[in-house]
Design an enzyme around this catalytic site. Sequence first.
Site, PDB file in Angstrom:
ATOM      1  N   ASP A   4      23.778  70.572  86.359  1.00 59.67           N
ATOM      2  CA  ASP A   4      24.526  71.750  85.456  1.00 59.67           C
ATOM      3  C   ASP A   4      23.023  72.451  83.993  1.00 59.67           C
ATOM      4  OD1 ASP A   4      26.047  69.477  86.376  1.00 59.67           O
ATOM      5  OD2 ASP A   4      25.611  68.368  84.694  1.00 59.67           O
TER       6      ASP A   4
ATOM      7  N   GLU B 280      18.667  57.928  86.570  1.00 57.88           N
ATOM      8  CA  GLU B 280      18.857  58.841  86.970  1.00 57.88           C
ATOM      9  C   GLU B 280      18.206  60.200  87.222  1.00 57.88           C
ATOM     10  OE1 GLU B 280      22.262  60.077  83.506  1.00 57.88           O
ATOM     11  OE2 GLU B 280      22.381  61.574  84.630  1.00 57.88           O
TER      12      GLU B 280
HETATM   13  C1  9WN Z   1      29.584  67.339  84.355  1.00 60.49           C
HETATM   14  C2  9WN Z   1      27.489  62.153  87.490  1.00 60.49           C
HETATM   15  C3  9WN Z   1      27.297  64.571  86.654  1.00 60.49           C
HETATM   16  C4  9WN Z   1      26.310  64.745  88.360  1.00 60.49           C
HETATM   17  C5  9WN Z   1      25.741  65.676  87.898  1.00 60.49           C
HETATM   18  C6  9WN Z   1      24.956  65.888  86.749  1.00 60.49           C
HETATM   19  C7  9WN Z   1      25.771  65.324  85.455  1.00 60.49           C
HETATM   20  C8  9WN Z   1      27.977  65.580  84.210  1.00 60.49           C
HETATM   21  C9  9WN Z   1      27.441  65.842  82.634  1.00 60.49           C
HETATM   22  O1  9WN Z   1      26.284  64.037  85.798  1.00 60.49           O
HETATM   23  O2  9WN Z   1      26.929  66.351  84.937  1.00 60.49           O
HETATM   24  O3  9WN Z   1      29.749  67.331  85.574  1.00 60.49           O
HETATM   25  O4  9WN Z   1      28.256  65.637  82.262  1.00 60.49           O
HETATM   26  O5  9WN Z   1      26.378  66.390  82.313  1.00 60.49           O
HETATM   27  O6  9WN Z   1      24.530  67.089  85.719  1.00 60.49           O
HETATM   28  O7  9WN Z   1      24.613  66.215  88.629  1.00 60.49           O
HETATM   29  O8  9WN Z   1      27.531  64.779  89.033  1.00 60.49           O
HETATM   30  O9  9WN Z   1      26.458  62.144  87.792  1.00 60.49           O
END
Ligand code: 9WN
Length: 432
Positions: free
Chosen positions: A177, A400
């Site tokens: 993101d 994470e």
């Molecule tokens: C938005 C869930 C997700 C991952 C992504 C990570 C983060 C979300 C956020 O978390 O994204 O989808 O709230 O930032 O960047 O890779 O799938 O773990």
Amino acid sequence: MEARAAVDDVALGREAWSVLDANWTGSATVPAPGLYPHQWNWDSTFVAIGLSRCDTRRAGAELLSLLAGQWRTGMVPHIVFHPASAEAYFPGPSVWRSQDHPASPNEVLTSGLTQPPLQGFALWWMWRHTTDREMAAALVRRLYPMLAAQHDYLTTARDLGGGGLAAIVHPWESGMDDSPVWDAPLEALPQVRYAYRSEGFPDGHLDSHHDRYVWLALRYRDSGYDATYLREDHPFAVEDPMFNGIWLASCQALAELAPLAGADPQPYREAVERIRAALLERLWADGVFHTRDLRSGRLSPVCTVGCFGPMLDPGLPTERVADLVRLLESPRFMGAVGYPVPSCEIRAPQFDRSRYWRGPSWMNTNWLLRRAAVIHDQTGLAQVLGAGTLRLVRQAGFRECFDPFDGSGRGSRDFSWSAALTLDLLADTVEP
Ligand code: 9WN
């Protein structure tokens, strides 16, 4: 640094299982407790990959639960919401309003975006590593038509550049993101400020961009998640090498699984050729793949871990593989850090060791690059990636993401893909 005592492999495996069990909702695994209380697309798919060698049933359940959220357009959503904690994450179901769209599934609330199409590859991985061939074959037959529909969706609704690649229409679709490759297309959007509160974000999230993420999602929603709107009006459309490298890998997988599903492999073989040619023609420049902003026509100058995604293609020409391996091992990436693989080249002005996808190392991209190294017989690289990735979790736990210099943990704790992919790496340490 949150050091954690080194543990032996058996204890590490046990810890990984306890994380996955704690994050299991009864039908799927949430990415992490608290911050991410729903099912995420590529998170669940990495969990399925990690469980392929040891629990076919749960790996299959993970994919089935995700695909229960598939829209009739073929789109596989990036979030499948758990009704019990519906608004515990922003943006929740009341923002996406999937239930108002005629193509969304009736019983399941989802987001309106997708994420990298890794499911075809994951199904193939499960088939290859399962200890229960019969159950795996039944899963292949059941899931194959859904994955064929996903592939058709990407081909017809997402080739926004007309050159054979799938475009993402929101940074969230990349899974990476906050990557600096989205900075230019995001900064071309109007400045917006919403009244929602964002103090809940963990370290490293770029709040200033978050308003634009929400704005983009609302624009797409208000178009009725319309394919013509995406093609003609939507202000964010980017061809990403990781998204397309993963798509290619899934096409290759669908071609190989076709006989088992009674399907024709030829369309997927052709898709592999088409995506490879398009990646080389549209995204390759100066010895590496770049993202292409379809609205400005520009390639991103920043090199990130996503730029190595097309290495998942077994047919990538050897000279291109050599260029990419040289870059990956150079001081721009692995050569200057203690732990693989920084998510952004460390000499870029945008590099930040503590901000999501702008520097930290992630288990899932490490795992994909290790897989790519195995595909291309880069045994030394595969070993460094596998051992370095395990060192991260031994030292810091199932975080994470991780600081690439000192290996300390960042973001959520007890993160599901970090646990699941550890199980895979532990099972595969003898022969990569
Ligand atoms: C938005 C869930 C997700 C991952 C992504 C990570 C983060 C979300 C956020 O978390 O994204 O989808 O709230 O930032 O960047 O890779 O799938 O773990």
